[in-house]
Scaffold this active site. Structure first.
Site, PDB file in Angstrom:
ATOM      1  N   GLY A  46       0.840  -1.193   0.000  1.00  0.00           N
ATOM      2  CA  GLY A  46       0.000   0.000   0.000  1.00  0.00           C
ATOM      3  C   GLY A  46       0.872   1.238   0.000  1.00  0.00           C
ATOM      4  O   GLY A  46       2.042   1.182   0.415  1.00  0.00           O
ATOM      5  N   GLN A  51       3.284   9.917   1.103  1.00  0.00           N
ATOM      6  CA  GLN A  51       4.552   9.185   1.127  1.00  0.00           C
ATOM      7  C   GLN A  51       5.411   9.466  -0.100  1.00  0.00           C
ATOM      8  O   GLN A  51       6.596   9.132  -0.110  1.00  0.00           O
ATOM      9  CB  GLN A  51       4.295   7.675   1.220  1.00  0.00           C
ATOM     10  CG  GLN A  51       3.699   7.250   2.550  1.00  0.00           C
ATOM     11  CD  GLN A  51       3.549   5.750   2.604  1.00  0.00           C
ATOM     12  OE1 GLN A  51       2.559   5.203   2.146  1.00  0.00           O
ATOM     13  NE2 GLN A  51       4.543   5.060   3.147  1.00  0.00           N
ATOM     14  N   CYS A  92       6.368  -0.044   7.126  1.00  0.00           N
ATOM     15  CA  CYS A  92       5.974   1.108   6.330  1.00  0.00           C
ATOM     16  C   CYS A  92       7.126   1.489   5.413  1.00  0.00           C
ATOM     17  O   CYS A  92       8.280   1.529   5.848  1.00  0.00           O
ATOM     18  CB  CYS A  92       5.647   2.268   7.275  1.00  0.00           C
ATOM     19  SG  CYS A  92       5.096   3.753   6.428  1.00  0.00           S
ATOM     20  N   LEU A  93       6.811   1.766   4.153  1.00  0.00           N
ATOM     21  CA  LEU A  93       7.874   2.139   3.206  1.00  0.00           C
ATOM     22  C   LEU A  93       8.566   3.431   3.620  1.00  0.00           C
ATOM     23  O   LEU A  93       9.685   3.689   3.193  1.00  0.00           O
ATOM     24  CB  LEU A  93       7.295   2.282   1.796  1.00  0.00           C
ATOM     25  CG  LEU A  93       6.768   0.987   1.157  1.00  0.00           C
ATOM     26  CD1 LEU A  93       6.222   1.277  -0.233  1.00  0.00           C
ATOM     27  CD2 LEU A  93       7.847  -0.083   1.092  1.00  0.00           C
ATOM     28  N   HIS A 134      -4.068   1.488   7.716  1.00  0.00           N
ATOM     29  CA  HIS A 134      -2.705   2.039   7.725  1.00  0.00           C
ATOM     30  C   HIS A 134      -2.585   3.186   6.712  1.00  0.00           C
ATOM     31  O   HIS A 134      -2.031   4.244   7.018  1.00  0.00           O
ATOM     32  CB  HIS A 134      -1.719   0.903   7.402  1.00  0.00           C
ATOM     33  CG  HIS A 134      -0.282   1.297   7.337  1.00  0.00           C
ATOM     34  ND1 HIS A 134       0.680   0.791   8.194  1.00  0.00           N
ATOM     35  CD2 HIS A 134       0.381   2.138   6.501  1.00  0.00           C
ATOM     36  CE1 HIS A 134       1.861   1.321   7.879  1.00  0.00           C
ATOM     37  NE2 HIS A 134       1.712   2.135   6.847  1.00  0.00           N
ATOM     38  N   GLU A 135      -3.134   2.968   5.509  1.00  0.00           N
ATOM     39  CA  GLU A 135      -2.996   3.993   4.460  1.00  0.00           C
ATOM     40  C   GLU A 135      -3.868   5.211   4.742  1.00  0.00           C
ATOM     41  O   GLU A 135      -3.439   6.345   4.504  1.00  0.00           O
ATOM     42  CB  GLU A 135      -3.323   3.398   3.085  1.00  0.00           C
ATOM     43  CG  GLU A 135      -2.433   2.229   2.655  1.00  0.00           C
ATOM     44  CD  GLU A 135      -0.951   2.484   2.806  1.00  0.00           C
ATOM     45  OE1 GLU A 135      -0.510   3.637   2.687  1.00  0.00           O
ATOM     46  OE2 GLU A 135      -0.208   1.514   3.068  1.00  0.00           O
ATOM     47  N   HIS A 138      -2.196   7.511   7.048  1.00  0.00           N
ATOM     48  CA  HIS A 138      -1.186   8.377   6.428  1.00  0.00           C
ATOM     49  C   HIS A 138      -1.794   9.713   5.998  1.00  0.00           C
ATOM     50  O   HIS A 138      -1.126  10.744   6.042  1.00  0.00           O
ATOM     51  CB  HIS A 138      -0.579   7.708   5.188  1.00  0.00           C
ATOM     52  CG  HIS A 138       0.605   6.832   5.481  1.00  0.00           C
ATOM     53  ND1 HIS A 138       1.765   7.296   6.055  1.00  0.00           N
ATOM     54  CD2 HIS A 138       0.808   5.514   5.258  1.00  0.00           C
ATOM     55  CE1 HIS A 138       2.644   6.297   6.178  1.00  0.00           C
ATOM     56  NE2 HIS A 138       2.083   5.200   5.708  1.00  0.00           N
TER      57      HIS A 138
HETATM   58 ZN    ZN Z   1       2.980   3.372   5.724  1.00  0.00          ZN
END
Ligand code: ZN
Length: 170
Positions: A46, A51, A92-93, A134-135, A138
């Site tokens: 995701g 991000q 998380c990226l 989670h997304e 963000h």
């Molecule tokens: Zn993340």
């Protein structure tokens, strides 16, 4: 399509509440395509627009499930959450190299707009429900480790200091 640079913890864009998308147009679809490319290149499941440095309410998800194709959501909102919760490991990226168990509602209902401008309503649980939450977090400047105990967060951030890529400090 183009691969975009993933912003890392420390970048203020990750802590900024993202702006609602006003119109679903070709530019937005291009951004979503670039986000998919970036997500796959980084081996994520995701990605949220902040991000990649774009403070807009857009997310892309590929839960790697046979039942649910990869999808993008515009202005997603969690409208219902179950009282039952579930714990699962998240990473998380934007915080590469650290993972933690996070407790979240087991099931959520999300309302959003798709890339054709149609209203969508989606119920999800398990991994997909977790990724969605989670997304969407963000988009509100919330990171997964905000949802663990202060002690665990402290340990996680300590580990991050050791493993963080050099460019994060620039
Ligand atoms: Zn993340």
């Amino acid at each position: 399509m183009a691969r975009l640079e993933v912003r890392l913890l420390g970048d203020p864009v990750l802590r900024t509440e993202a702006e609602p998308v006003e119109s679903v147009d070709a530019e937005l679809r291009r951004l979503a395509a670039d986000m998919f490319e970036t997500m796959y290149a980084e081996e994520g499941v995701g990605l949220a627009a902040p991000q990649v440095g774009i403070s807009k309410r857009l997310i892309v998800i590929d839960a790697q499930s046979e039942d649910v194709k990869p999808f993008a959501l515009v202005n997603p909102e969690v409208v219902e959450s179950s009282e039952d919760t579930d714990r699962g490991e998240e990473g998380c990226l934007s915080v590469p190299g650290v993972k933690e168990l996070v407790e979240r509602p087991l099931r959520v209902t999300v309302e959003a707009t798709d890339l054709e401008g149609r209203s969508v309503r989606m119920e999800a649980e398990g991994l997909l429900g977790r990724i969605l939450q989670h997304e969407v977090d963000h988009l509100d400047g919330i990171l997964f480790f905000d949802r663990v105990s202060p002690l665990k967060r402290k340990m996680l951030l300590k580990k991050w200091e050791k493993v963080r890529p050099a460019r994060a400090g620039s």
